[in-house]
Design a protein around this motif. Structure first.
Motif, short mmCIF file in Angstrom:
data_model
loop_
_atom_site.label_atom_id
_atom_site.label_comp_id
_atom_site.label_asym_id
_atom_site.label_seq_id
_atom_site.Cartn_x
_atom_site.Cartn_y
_atom_site.Cartn_z
N GLN A 129 0.83 -1.21 0.00
CA GLN A 129 0.00 0.00 0.00
C GLN A 129 0.86 1.26 0.00
OE1 GLN A 129 -2.56 -0.36 3.40
NE2 GLN A 129 -3.88 -1.90 2.45
N ALA A 130 1.93 1.22 0.79
CA ALA A 130 2.83 2.38 0.86
C ALA A 130 3.51 2.62 -0.48
CB ALA A 130 3.87 2.17 1.95
N ALA A 131 3.98 1.55 -1.12
CA ALA A 131 4.64 1.68 -2.41
C ALA A 131 3.67 2.20 -3.47
CB ALA A 131 5.20 0.33 -2.85
N GLU A 132 2.43 1.75 -3.41
CA GLU A 132 1.42 2.22 -4.36
C GLU A 132 1.19 3.72 -4.20
OE1 GLU A 132 -3.19 1.10 -5.70
OE2 GLU A 132 -2.33 0.32 -3.84
N LEU A 133 1.12 4.18 -2.95
CA LEU A 133 0.91 5.60 -2.70
C LEU A 133 2.11 6.42 -3.19
CD1 LEU A 133 -0.47 7.11 0.61
CD2 LEU A 133 1.47 8.15 -0.57
N LEU A 134 3.31 5.97 -2.89
CA LEU A 134 4.51 6.71 -3.28
C LEU A 134 4.69 6.72 -4.80
CD1 LEU A 134 7.00 5.44 -0.54
CD2 LEU A 134 5.91 7.69 -0.67
N ALA A 135 4.42 5.59 -5.42
CA ALA A 135 4.60 5.50 -6.88
C ALA A 135 3.63 6.42 -7.62
CB ALA A 135 4.41 4.06 -7.33
N ALA A 136 2.46 6.66 -7.03
CA ALA A 136 1.45 7.49 -7.68
C ALA A 136 1.72 8.99 -7.48
CB ALA A 136 0.07 7.15 -7.15
N ALA A 137 2.65 9.32 -6.59
CA ALA A 137 2.91 10.73 -6.26
C ALA A 137 3.71 11.42 -7.35
CB ALA A 137 3.65 10.83 -4.93
N ARG A 138 3.44 12.70 -7.54
CA ARG A 138 4.22 13.49 -8.48
C ARG A 138 5.63 13.69 -7.97
NH1 ARG A 138 2.22 19.54 -9.20
NH2 ARG A 138 2.68 19.39 -6.96
N ARG A 139 5.75 14.03 -6.69
CA ARG A 139 7.04 14.19 -6.03
C ARG A 139 6.99 13.50 -4.67
NH1 ARG A 139 7.32 20.60 -6.10
NH2 ARG A 139 5.19 20.14 -5.42
N ILE A 140 8.13 13.01 -4.24
CA ILE A 140 8.21 12.34 -2.94
C ILE A 140 9.19 13.12 -2.06
CG2 ILE A 140 8.79 10.21 -1.70
CD1 ILE A 140 8.23 8.70 -4.33
N PHE A 141 8.69 13.65 -0.96
CA PHE A 141 9.53 14.34 0.01
C PHE A 141 9.91 13.34 1.10
CE2 PHE A 141 6.97 17.48 -2.11
CZ PHE A 141 7.85 18.54 -2.34
N GLY A 263 10.16 -0.47 -9.38
CA GLY A 263 9.56 -1.46 -10.27
C GLY A 263 8.26 -1.01 -10.89
N ARG A 264 7.51 -0.20 -10.15
CA ARG A 264 6.24 0.31 -10.70
C ARG A 264 6.47 1.31 -11.82
NH1 ARG A 264 1.24 0.18 -8.11
NH2 ARG A 264 1.11 -1.33 -6.41
N GLY A 265 7.71 1.85 -11.91
CA GLY A 265 8.00 2.80 -12.97
C GLY A 265 8.19 2.18 -14.33
N GLY A 266 8.40 0.86 -14.37
CA GLY A 266 8.51 0.15 -15.64
C GLY A 266 9.61 0.69 -16.54
N GLU A 267 9.29 0.89 -17.80
CA GLU A 267 10.27 1.33 -18.80
C GLU A 267 10.83 2.71 -18.48
OE1 GLU A 267 12.91 1.22 -21.67
OE2 GLU A 267 11.60 -0.47 -21.15
N ALA A 268 10.01 3.56 -17.86
CA ALA A 268 10.50 4.90 -17.50
C ALA A 268 11.63 4.80 -16.49
CB ALA A 268 9.35 5.74 -16.94
N SER A 269 11.52 3.87 -15.53
CA SER A 269 12.59 3.67 -14.56
C SER A 269 13.85 3.16 -15.24
CB SER A 269 12.14 2.68 -13.48
OG SER A 269 11.12 3.22 -12.67
N LEU A 270 13.69 2.24 -16.16
CA LEU A 270 14.84 1.68 -16.87
C LEU A 270 15.56 2.77 -17.68
CD1 LEU A 270 13.36 -1.71 -18.13
CD2 LEU A 270 14.92 -1.34 -16.21
N GLU A 271 14.80 3.62 -18.34
CA GLU A 271 15.40 4.68 -19.13
C GLU A 271 16.14 5.68 -18.23
OE1 GLU A 271 16.86 6.90 -22.05
OE2 GLU A 271 15.89 4.94 -22.27
#
Length: 296
Positions: A129-141, A263-271
């Protein structure tokens, strides 16, 4: 962390309790196995309160006395509701008397059990749940100070390898918290602190909560000030044979969250990682075997 039969009742009543009762209540929440196994006087000593406080807490929770609380937790053990695992050597003096190797072994065993608890279904669900919330955020402080600083710093560092979404709220000039003023409901705050909680971290979290910024807390108790304002609270144990808090479980939780978010970033994370690797290579950041040959 283990869950005792009175957890929900204690958490509901906690905000209205006097300070001494809160101290005793925190002990019950964090040491459910000890409630069943240790005498009331020993529990009071470990909690840092008078034995009468344990009795007052029991009556506050609707029992005639503390023996009824101990029996309830003993029954939970008999029925399999509590485990004996995680009882990480509360008698520091006797462990020291057995020698340094024994203390080191006890610490390793304790940490292994604490980390294993993060793999229990309830803990895994909170991590996801925490990872889902963070991954959906525009910015993480990321906020964490003193012993919790390494957790927040590592989270921000790992996420920085994937782009510019992470901001560490820390700086030697004393303006580290300033960027949080730009946070909105589209962002998220990762706040890390364990008892005794660092005031600045708590105040950052309370400020963000007031601005409706979603908060993920990595903390040690369901009644910690961070858990009270968090959308998701990842609970980590901190006890152990050492005089100091065990921060390894919190660090592990941070590493897991960073990996899940990446991992939730998929191809964007790899790039983003490819761009990072190109930059690191251009600046010759990492040592290579050729460096050793050149200096010989």
């Amino acid at each position: 962390m283990e869950t005792g039969p009175l957890n929900e009742k204690i958490i509901d009543a906690f905000p209205e309790m006097p300070a001494q009762l809160q101290t005793a209540a925190r002990y019950i929440l964090e040491s459910p196995g000890d409630v069943a196994l240790l005498s009331m006087r020993e529990q009071a000593r470990q909690a840092g309160v008078q034995p009468a406080t344990m009795t007052r807490l029991a009556k506050r929770l609707g029992f005639d006395g503390y023996d009824a609380v101990r029996e309830l937790y003993a029954q939970a053990i008999r029925e399999g509701g509590l485990s004996f695992s995680g009882k990480a050597g509360y008698q520091v003096a006797s462990q020291k008397a057995r020698g340094e190797r024994a203390l080191a072994a006890d610490m390793i065993a304790s940490l292994s059990l604490q980390i294993a608890r993060l793999g229990e279904p309830a803990s895994l669900e909170r991590l996801v749940q925490a990872a889902e919330l963070l991954a959906a955020a525009r910015r993480i402080f990321c906020a964490g100070l003193r012993s919790s600083h390494t957790v927040a710093w590592h989270m921000a560092y790992v996420l920085s390898l994937l782009g510019e979404r992470a901001t560490l709220l820390d700086s030697p000039a004393g303006v580290g918290a300033d960027p949080i003023r730009a946070a909105t409901e589209q962002d998220a705050l990762l706040a890390v602190s364990v008892a005794p909680y660092t005031r600045a971290t708590v105040e950052i979290a309370q400020y963000a909560h007031g601005k409706h910024v979603p908060i993920v807390a990595v903390t040690d108790s369901a009644v910690s000030p961070l858990a009270q304002v968090a959308r998701v609270a990842v609970l980590v144990p901190t006890g152990g044979p050492s005089f100091f808090h065990a921060m390894t479980p919190a660090f592990v939780a941070g590493e897991i969250l960073a990996a899940l978010v990446a991992g939730r970033g998929g191809e964007a994370s790899l790039e983003a990682l490819r761009r990072t690797e190109d930059q690191l290579t251009a600046f010759n950041i990492h040592w290579t075997p050729q460096d050793g040959r050149r200096s010989s």
